[in-house]
Design a protein around this motif. Sequence first.
Motif, PDB file in Angstrom:
ATOM      1  N   LEU A 215       0.826  -1.212   0.000  1.00 19.52           N
ATOM      2  CA  LEU A 215       0.000   0.000   0.000  1.00 19.52           C
ATOM      3  C   LEU A 215       0.855   1.255   0.000  1.00 19.52           C
ATOM      4  O   LEU A 215       0.622   2.189  -0.794  1.00 19.52           O
ATOM      5  N   LEU A 216       1.868   1.311   0.863  1.00 20.80           N
ATOM      6  CA  LEU A 216       2.693   2.512   0.963  1.00 20.80           C
ATOM      7  C   LEU A 216       3.513   2.751  -0.296  1.00 20.80           C
ATOM      8  O   LEU A 216       3.664   3.900  -0.753  1.00 20.80           O
ATOM      9  N   ASN A 217       4.054   1.699  -0.886  1.00 19.85           N
ATOM     10  CA  ASN A 217       4.838   1.882  -2.106  1.00 19.85           C
ATOM     11  C   ASN A 217       3.943   2.236  -3.292  1.00 19.85           C
ATOM     12  O   ASN A 217       4.310   3.062  -4.134  1.00 19.85           O
ATOM     13  N   PHE A 218       2.755   1.641  -3.364  1.00 18.48           N
ATOM     14  CA  PHE A 218       1.791   2.035  -4.386  1.00 18.48           C
ATOM     15  C   PHE A 218       1.413   3.504  -4.218  1.00 18.48           C
ATOM     16  O   PHE A 218       1.327   4.257  -5.198  1.00 18.48           O
ATOM     17  N   ALA A 219       1.144   3.915  -2.984  1.00 19.39           N
ATOM     18  CA  ALA A 219       0.767   5.301  -2.725  1.00 19.39           C
ATOM     19  C   ALA A 219       1.894   6.249  -3.110  1.00 19.39           C
ATOM     20  O   ALA A 219       1.654   7.341  -3.642  1.00 19.39           O
ATOM     21  N   LEU A 220       3.139   5.834  -2.873  1.00 18.16           N
ATOM     22  CA  LEU A 220       4.292   6.636  -3.268  1.00 18.16           C
ATOM     23  C   LEU A 220       4.316   6.836  -4.780  1.00 18.16           C
ATOM     24  O   LEU A 220       4.504   7.959  -5.274  1.00 18.16           O
ATOM     25  N   PHE A 221       4.104   5.763  -5.539  1.00 18.97           N
ATOM     26  CA  PHE A 221       4.050   5.876  -6.995  1.00 18.97           C
ATOM     27  C   PHE A 221       2.909   6.790  -7.428  1.00 18.97           C
ATOM     28  O   PHE A 221       3.057   7.594  -8.359  1.00 18.97           O
ATOM     29  N   ALA A 222       1.755   6.655  -6.782  1.00 16.69           N
ATOM     30  CA  ALA A 222       0.586   7.448  -7.169  1.00 16.69           C
ATOM     31  C   ALA A 222       0.821   8.933  -6.928  1.00 16.69           C
ATOM     32  O   ALA A 222       0.484   9.779  -7.771  1.00 16.69           O
ATOM     33  N   ILE A 223       1.408   9.274  -5.791  1.00 16.13           N
ATOM     34  CA  ILE A 223       1.676  10.678  -5.472  1.00 16.13           C
ATOM     35  C   ILE A 223       2.706  11.251  -6.436  1.00 16.13           C
ATOM     36  O   ILE A 223       2.553  12.367  -6.953  1.00 16.13           O
ATOM     37  N   GLU A 224       3.763  10.483  -6.706  1.00 11.94           N
ATOM     38  CA  GLU A 224       4.800  10.959  -7.621  1.00 11.94           C
ATOM     39  C   GLU A 224       4.311  11.027  -9.059  1.00 11.94           C
ATOM     40  O   GLU A 224       4.909  11.722  -9.885  1.00 11.94           O
ATOM     41  N   ALA A 225       3.230  10.335  -9.364  1.00 12.15           N
ATOM     42  CA  ALA A 225       2.684  10.350 -10.725  1.00 12.15           C
ATOM     43  C   ALA A 225       1.927  11.633 -11.025  1.00 12.15           C
ATOM     44  O   ALA A 225       1.473  11.826 -12.161  1.00 12.15           O
ATOM     45  N   LEU A 226       1.780  12.517 -10.030  1.00 16.77           N
ATOM     46  CA  LEU A 226       0.998  13.741 -10.192  1.00 16.77           C
ATOM     47  C   LEU A 226       1.873  14.983 -10.000  1.00 16.77           C
ATOM     48  O   LEU A 226       1.706  15.728  -9.025  1.00 16.77           O
ATOM     49  N   PRO A 227       2.817  15.243 -10.895  1.00 19.75           N
ATOM     50  CA  PRO A 227       3.709  16.402 -10.733  1.00 19.75           C
ATOM     51  C   PRO A 227       2.972  17.737 -10.808  1.00 19.75           C
ATOM     52  O   PRO A 227       3.478  18.748 -10.310  1.00 19.75           O
ATOM     53  N   ARG A 228       1.800  17.753 -11.426  1.00 24.19           N
ATOM     54  CA  ARG A 228       1.005  18.988 -11.497  1.00 24.19           C
ATOM     55  C   ARG A 228      -0.209  18.936 -10.590  1.00 24.19           C
ATOM     56  O   ARG A 228      -1.136  19.736 -10.723  1.00 24.19           O
ATOM     57  N   GLY A 229      -0.200  18.005  -9.650  1.00 23.93           N
ATOM     58  CA  GLY A 229      -1.300  17.892  -8.713  1.00 23.93           C
ATOM     59  C   GLY A 229      -2.408  16.997  -9.220  1.00 23.93           C
ATOM     60  O   GLY A 229      -2.407  16.565 -10.374  1.00 23.93           O
ATOM     61  N   GLY A 230      -3.357  16.731  -8.345  1.00 18.36           N
ATOM     62  CA  GLY A 230      -4.469  15.867  -8.707  1.00 18.36           C
ATOM     63  C   GLY A 230      -5.033  15.181  -7.481  1.00 18.36           C
ATOM     64  O   GLY A 230      -4.880  15.659  -6.347  1.00 18.36           O
ATOM     65  N   THR A 231      -5.666  14.053  -7.706  1.00 22.25           N
ATOM     66  CA  THR A 231      -6.335  13.319  -6.636  1.00 22.25           C
ATOM     67  C   THR A 231      -5.867  11.869  -6.610  1.00 22.25           C
ATOM     68  O   THR A 231      -5.785  11.226  -7.661  1.00 22.25           O
ATOM     69  N   VAL A 232      -5.563  11.387  -5.432  1.00 22.84           N
ATOM     70  CA  VAL A 232      -5.224   9.977  -5.228  1.00 22.84           C
ATOM     71  C   VAL A 232      -6.356   9.353  -4.426  1.00 22.84           C
ATOM     72  O   VAL A 232      -6.688   9.823  -3.332  1.00 22.84           O
ATOM     73  N   THR A 233      -6.949   8.308  -4.979  1.00 20.64           N
ATOM     74  CA  THR A 233      -8.025   7.593  -4.303  1.00 20.64           C
ATOM     75  C   THR A 233      -7.531   6.205  -3.926  1.00 20.64           C
ATOM     76  O   THR A 233      -7.046   5.462  -4.791  1.00 20.64           O
ATOM     77  N   LEU A 234      -7.627   5.873  -2.647  1.00 21.62           N
ATOM     78  CA  LEU A 234      -7.142   4.589  -2.154  1.00 21.62           C
ATOM     79  C   LEU A 234      -8.296   3.795  -1.564  1.00 21.62           C
ATOM     80  O   LEU A 234      -9.081   4.321  -0.771  1.00 21.62           O
ATOM     81  N   ALA A 235      -8.390   2.533  -1.953  1.00 22.51           N
ATOM     82  CA  ALA A 235      -9.414   1.634  -1.430  1.00 22.51           C
ATOM     83  C   ALA A 235      -8.733   0.371  -0.918  1.00 22.51           C
ATOM     84  O   ALA A 235      -7.897  -0.214  -1.611  1.00 22.51           O
ATOM     85  N   VAL A 236      -9.082  -0.028   0.293  1.00 29.22           N
ATOM     86  CA  VAL A 236      -8.527  -1.236   0.893  1.00 29.22           C
ATOM     87  C   VAL A 236      -9.684  -2.050   1.466  1.00 29.22           C
ATOM     88  O   VAL A 236     -10.505  -1.526   2.223  1.00 29.22           O
ATOM     89  N   GLU A 237      -9.730  -3.329   1.104  1.00 28.58           N
ATOM     90  CA  GLU A 237     -10.823  -4.189   1.534  1.00 28.58           C
ATOM     91  C   GLU A 237     -10.287  -5.562   1.916  1.00 28.58           C
ATOM     92  O   GLU A 237      -9.326  -6.063   1.317  1.00 28.58           O
ATOM     93  N   ASP A 238     -10.895  -6.134   2.919  1.00 30.60           N
ATOM     94  CA  ASP A 238     -10.610  -7.515   3.302  1.00 30.60           C
ATOM     95  C   ASP A 238     -11.794  -8.368   2.845  1.00 30.60           C
ATOM     96  O   ASP A 238     -12.894  -8.255   3.391  1.00 30.60           O
TER      97      ASP A 238
END
Length: 225
Positions: A116-139
Amino acid sequence: MSIDPTLLANLMCSRLCHDLLSPVGGMNNGIELLVDETDPDMREQCIDLLARGARRTATKLRYFRLAFGAAGGFDARLPITEIRELVDALAAEGRDVSVQWTLNVDSLPKAAVKVLLNFALFAIEALPRGGTVTLAVEDSGSAHEIAIRAEGPRIAFATEVGRALDGDMPMDELNAHTAPAELIRLVSAGCGGGVQHAKTEGALVLGAILPHTGQEHATGAGLHA
């Protein structure tokens, strides 16, 4: 593909040093300016520079401690509130990125935390001009399912990172930028799961299914996958 754990550890250390260089460098510049500065307004700006550098360094260290390292004490699971706090703090540092969450879990095993943390890192870095990161976690009862979507005016996601996630990156071609993707793949494989990714003009989607294994401490499993 045989993985050299020493090389992977070296690359992860290189990535850590690379990401900490900027905030630590800012603090160093602030100290140098503060030593010779006598103007009260300028000294206040120097102190603000030091404070921002210290905050960014602390945020990144806390984040990478869980994303790259073996932190978390003796507990097999970590509270989702702690993970959420880390992602929100990283997104708030220097980028116009908003974070939205959809959760049905109170805690996660360490392997899922790393993914989750490494995916979130990629997602945040993928937005150099800003944007929205949506995270969903389910068991689902048999597996933890993680889905992350980054949306913005520009998506930055290198082809090499995707190749590492797919297991198509030869070990001798890995570098500090792609090593976290290799770590995600290995941790997921060690759980008997897998990852997916897709990039369009305006979005990046990352997903993982991590079956329950009962081996919550073996976050390094699969280094010879």
